[in-house]
Each structure stands twice: as C-alpha cells, then as structure tokens.
Design a protein around this motif. Structure first.
Motif, PDB file in Angstrom:
ATOM      1  N   ARG A 110       0.840  -1.203   0.000  1.00 37.07           N
ATOM      2  CA  ARG A 110       0.000   0.000   0.000  1.00 37.07           C
ATOM      3  C   ARG A 110       0.868   1.243   0.000  1.00 37.07           C
ATOM      4  NH1 ARG A 110      -3.998  -2.855   4.225  1.00 37.07           N
ATOM      5  NH2 ARG A 110      -1.979  -3.728   4.770  1.00 37.07           N
ATOM      6  N   ASP A 111       0.382   2.273  -0.668  1.00 37.59           N
ATOM      7  CA  ASP A 111       1.093   3.545  -0.722  1.00 37.59           C
ATOM      8  C   ASP A 111       1.308   4.104   0.685  1.00 37.59           C
ATOM      9  OD1 ASP A 111       1.166   3.407  -3.471  1.00 37.59           O
ATOM     10  OD2 ASP A 111      -0.395   4.910  -3.786  1.00 37.59           O
ATOM     11  N   TYR A 112       2.462   4.688   0.883  1.00 40.95           N
ATOM     12  CA  TYR A 112       2.834   5.378   2.123  1.00 40.95           C
ATOM     13  C   TYR A 112       2.948   4.452   3.325  1.00 40.95           C
ATOM     14  CZ  TYR A 112       0.903   9.098  -0.811  1.00 40.95           C
ATOM     15  OH  TYR A 112       0.605   9.932  -1.859  1.00 40.95           O
ATOM     16  N   ALA A 113       3.094   3.145   3.135  1.00 36.47           N
ATOM     17  CA  ALA A 113       3.061   2.213   4.263  1.00 36.47           C
ATOM     18  C   ALA A 113       4.419   1.599   4.610  1.00 36.47           C
ATOM     19  CB  ALA A 113       2.057   1.103   3.993  1.00 36.47           C
ATOM     20  N   SER A 114       5.375   1.552   3.679  1.00 36.80           N
ATOM     21  CA  SER A 114       6.657   0.878   3.929  1.00 36.80           C
ATOM     22  C   SER A 114       7.808   1.875   3.895  1.00 36.80           C
ATOM     23  CB  SER A 114       6.890  -0.206   2.876  1.00 36.80           C
ATOM     24  OG  SER A 114       5.889  -1.194   2.947  1.00 36.80           O
ATOM     25  N   PHE A 115       8.789   1.641   4.789  1.00 34.84           N
ATOM     26  CA  PHE A 115       9.865   2.605   4.984  1.00 34.84           C
ATOM     27  C   PHE A 115      11.198   1.926   5.262  1.00 34.84           C
ATOM     28  CE2 PHE A 115       5.859   4.182   6.542  1.00 34.84           C
ATOM     29  CZ  PHE A 115       5.753   5.432   6.007  1.00 34.84           C
ATOM     30  N   ALA A 116      12.276   2.642   4.978  1.00 37.57           N
ATOM     31  CA  ALA A 116      13.630   2.318   5.413  1.00 37.57           C
ATOM     32  C   ALA A 116      14.367   3.648   5.494  1.00 37.57           C
ATOM     33  CB  ALA A 116      14.320   1.371   4.436  1.00 37.57           C
ATOM     34  N   GLY A 117      15.503   3.672   6.155  1.00 35.35           N
ATOM     35  CA  GLY A 117      16.212   4.938   6.292  1.00 35.35           C
ATOM     36  C   GLY A 117      17.715   4.795   6.166  1.00 35.35           C
ATOM     37  N   PHE A 118      18.361   5.917   5.884  1.00 33.76           N
ATOM     38  CA  PHE A 118      19.823   5.975   5.858  1.00 33.76           C
ATOM     39  C   PHE A 118      20.263   7.386   6.184  1.00 33.76           C
ATOM     40  CE2 PHE A 118      18.703   7.012   1.473  1.00 33.76           C
ATOM     41  CZ  PHE A 118      19.592   8.014   1.118  1.00 33.76           C
ATOM     42  N   SER A 119      21.545   7.514   6.478  1.00 36.49           N
ATOM     43  CA  SER A 119      22.141   8.816   6.790  1.00 36.49           C
ATOM     44  C   SER A 119      23.309   9.078   5.865  1.00 36.49           C
ATOM     45  CB  SER A 119      22.657   8.846   8.234  1.00 36.49           C
ATOM     46  OG  SER A 119      21.615   8.660   9.148  1.00 36.49           O
ATOM     47  N   ASP A 120      23.581  10.356   5.616  1.00 33.74           N
ATOM     48  CA  ASP A 120      24.787  10.701   4.865  1.00 33.74           C
ATOM     49  C   ASP A 120      25.967  10.759   5.844  1.00 33.74           C
ATOM     50  OD1 ASP A 120      24.824  13.263   6.071  1.00 33.74           O
ATOM     51  OD2 ASP A 120      24.191  14.311   4.269  1.00 33.74           O
ATOM     52  N   PRO A 121      27.187  10.986   5.369  1.00 33.07           N
ATOM     53  CA  PRO A 121      28.346  10.983   6.272  1.00 33.07           C
ATOM     54  C   PRO A 121      28.284  12.015   7.394  1.00 33.07           C
ATOM     55  CG  PRO A 121      29.083  10.763   4.007  1.00 33.07           C
ATOM     56  CD  PRO A 121      27.606  11.063   3.954  1.00 33.07           C
ATOM     57  N   ASP A 122      27.486  13.068   7.236  1.00 39.27           N
ATOM     58  CA  ASP A 122      27.352  14.077   8.285  1.00 39.27           C
ATOM     59  C   ASP A 122      26.217  13.800   9.256  1.00 39.27           C
ATOM     60  OD1 ASP A 122      29.364  16.259   7.921  1.00 39.27           O
ATOM     61  OD2 ASP A 122      28.560  16.178   5.893  1.00 39.27           O
ATOM     62  N   GLY A 123      25.338  12.849   8.912  1.00 36.03           N
ATOM     63  CA  GLY A 123      24.218  12.536   9.788  1.00 36.03           C
ATOM     64  C   GLY A 123      22.882  13.105   9.348  1.00 36.03           C
ATOM     65  N   ASN A 124      22.812  13.771   8.190  1.00 35.89           N
ATOM     66  CA  ASN A 124      21.513  14.156   7.641  1.00 35.89           C
ATOM     67  C   ASN A 124      20.767  12.865   7.332  1.00 35.89           C
ATOM     68  OD1 ASN A 124      21.907  17.120   7.360  1.00 35.89           O
ATOM     69  ND2 ASN A 124      23.539  16.471   5.975  1.00 35.89           N
ATOM     70  N   THR A 125      19.485  12.786   7.699  1.00 40.31           N
ATOM     71  CA  THR A 125      18.774  11.518   7.556  1.00 40.31           C
ATOM     72  C   THR A 125      17.766  11.552   6.410  1.00 40.31           C
ATOM     73  OG1 THR A 125      17.049  12.061   9.185  1.00 40.31           O
ATOM     74  CG2 THR A 125      19.050  10.960  10.000  1.00 40.31           C
ATOM     75  N   TRP A 126      17.638  10.389   5.781  1.00 42.58           N
ATOM     76  CA  TRP A 126      16.762  10.180   4.635  1.00 42.58           C
ATOM     77  C   TRP A 126      15.810   9.031   4.930  1.00 42.58           C
ATOM     78  CZ3 TRP A 126      17.080  12.990   0.071  1.00 42.58           C
ATOM     79  CH2 TRP A 126      18.156  13.873  -0.020  1.00 42.58           C
ATOM     80  N   VAL A 127      14.611   9.108   4.398  1.00 44.88           N
ATOM     81  CA  VAL A 127      13.613   8.056   4.536  1.00 44.88           C
ATOM     82  C   VAL A 127      13.200   7.599   3.148  1.00 44.88           C
ATOM     83  CG1 VAL A 127      11.304   7.465   5.376  1.00 44.88           C
ATOM     84  CG2 VAL A 127      12.740   9.042   6.689  1.00 44.88           C
ATOM     85  N   LEU A 128      13.319   6.301   2.894  1.00 44.72           N
ATOM     86  CA  LEU A 128      12.735   5.717   1.685  1.00 44.72           C
ATOM     87  C   LEU A 128      11.290   5.393   2.003  1.00 44.72           C
ATOM     88  CD1 LEU A 128      15.482   3.102   0.721  1.00 44.72           C
ATOM     89  CD2 LEU A 128      15.203   5.407  -0.188  1.00 44.72           C
ATOM     90  N   GLN A 129      10.381   5.779   1.128  1.00 42.72           N
ATOM     91  CA  GLN A 129       8.963   5.482   1.302  1.00 42.72           C
ATOM     92  C   GLN A 129       8.424   4.902   0.006  1.00 42.72           C
ATOM     93  OE1 GLN A 129       6.039   8.739   1.223  1.00 42.72           O
ATOM     94  NE2 GLN A 129       5.277   7.937   3.168  1.00 42.72           N
ATOM     95  N   GLU A 130       7.711   3.793   0.125  1.00 40.96           N
ATOM     96  CA  GLU A 130       7.169   3.145  -1.070  1.00 40.96           C
ATOM     97  C   GLU A 130       5.817   3.750  -1.442  1.00 40.96           C
ATOM     98  OE1 GLU A 130       7.651  -1.220  -2.315  1.00 40.96           O
ATOM     99  OE2 GLU A 130       5.710  -1.136  -1.285  1.00 40.96           O
ATOM    100  N   ARG A 131       5.710   4.062  -2.722  1.00 43.00           N
ATOM    101  CA  ARG A 131       4.438   4.566  -3.271  1.00 43.00           C
ATOM    102  C   ARG A 131       4.381   4.174  -4.738  1.00 43.00           C
ATOM    103  NH1 ARG A 131       3.990  10.586  -2.427  1.00 43.00           N
ATOM    104  NH2 ARG A 131       4.874  10.805  -4.477  1.00 43.00           N
TER     105      ARG A 131
END
Length: 151
Positions: A125-146
């Motif tokens: 389902r859209d907007y229901a699954s996630f994973a995350g990662f950070s860049d070398p400085d610690g800025n954070t990113w979220v993968l979201q499935e849609r």
C-alpha cells in the motif's frame, strides 16, 4: 481566501539545502553511493561553492557547499525519497555501500497510530513501507514506497 493552484499557480519544490561539513565527501557519497546526478559544481571564488544534485527521476534537487547555509552539518532530518519498489531500492543502496535500516511498515494499517512492524507492507500500500539511511554528516533520509507496480 483562495488556496492551491488557483491562488499561486503551480508551486513546485525545487531544491533542499543540506548542511554538510566536507563538500567533496558529500559529493562522492551522493553521486557514487546514492546515485544522484551532478547538475552543478560552481565555485567562482574561495568563499563560495555550490554543488547541486538530483535524484534519478526527481524534479527536486539537493544542494550543499560553502557559503550556502549556516545550519549545523548533519542537522537535516527525514528527507523523503519516494520509491516504487522499496525492496529493490534498499538492495541497490546496500550494494553501493550505503548503510540502510531494515524495512518497516505501518501497523496496523487501518487506524495507524505511529507503530511499525518489521518488513515491507505485504500489500504494498502507498505510504506504508519505509527504510532509512544517513549521509556521512548525519543528515537523515527516509525511503517510502508509493506506486508499487504489483498494486
């Protein structure tokens, strides 16, 4: 009071500025590991340099550099990258050397109150699954499935 396109025309997010500590390290991470395309690397003098990159398929870019922001390096949180197949996106990032969290999904989906269960949503389902990662400085990113192709 008017809202949306009637009041403003089209409003499109164009660039998100990342606070980083090392321009060349961030450039290598986002191009070589995450797979962003280099759009601009401009340094007209020793006090200013801007690097702009765009994720594949995105209309919004990121930029970082010297003289671009005074925010502390690594202080940006939860920038969303929307993907159509979160399992494949996560696997490709891992193959490229990015440390990505395990997959998680909203639970329960109906009446969601902020809890997660391991793995991707079995119904994609859209907007229901996630994973995350950070860049070398610690800025954070979220993968979201849609928009998963099997739905």
């Amino acid at each position: 009071m008017k809202s949306g396109t009637a009041a403003f025309g089209i409003l499109s997010l164009g660039v998100v500025t990342l606070p980083i500590s090392d321009i060349d390290r961030a450039l290598r991470f986002y191009v070589d590991r995450v797979g962003f395309a280099l759009d601009v690397d401009y340094a007209p003098n020793t006090t200013f340099r801007v690097v702009q990159l765009t994720p594949p398929g995105s209309h919004c870019s990121i930029q970082f550099g010297r003289g671009v922001t005074d925010a502390p390096a690594g202080s940006l949180r939860n920038i969303y990258l929307v993907v159509t197949d979160i399992e494949t996106a996560r696997s490709r990032l891992l193959e490229r050397g990015v440390e990505v969290s395990e997959l998680k999904h909203k639970a329960p989906i109906d009446g969601w109150g902020g809890a997660f269960a391991p793995g991707f949503d079995p119904n994609h389902r859209d907007y229901a699954s996630f994973a995350g990662f950070s860049d070398p400085d610690g800025n954070t990113w979220v993968l979201q499935e849609r928009g998963h192709p099997d739905v």
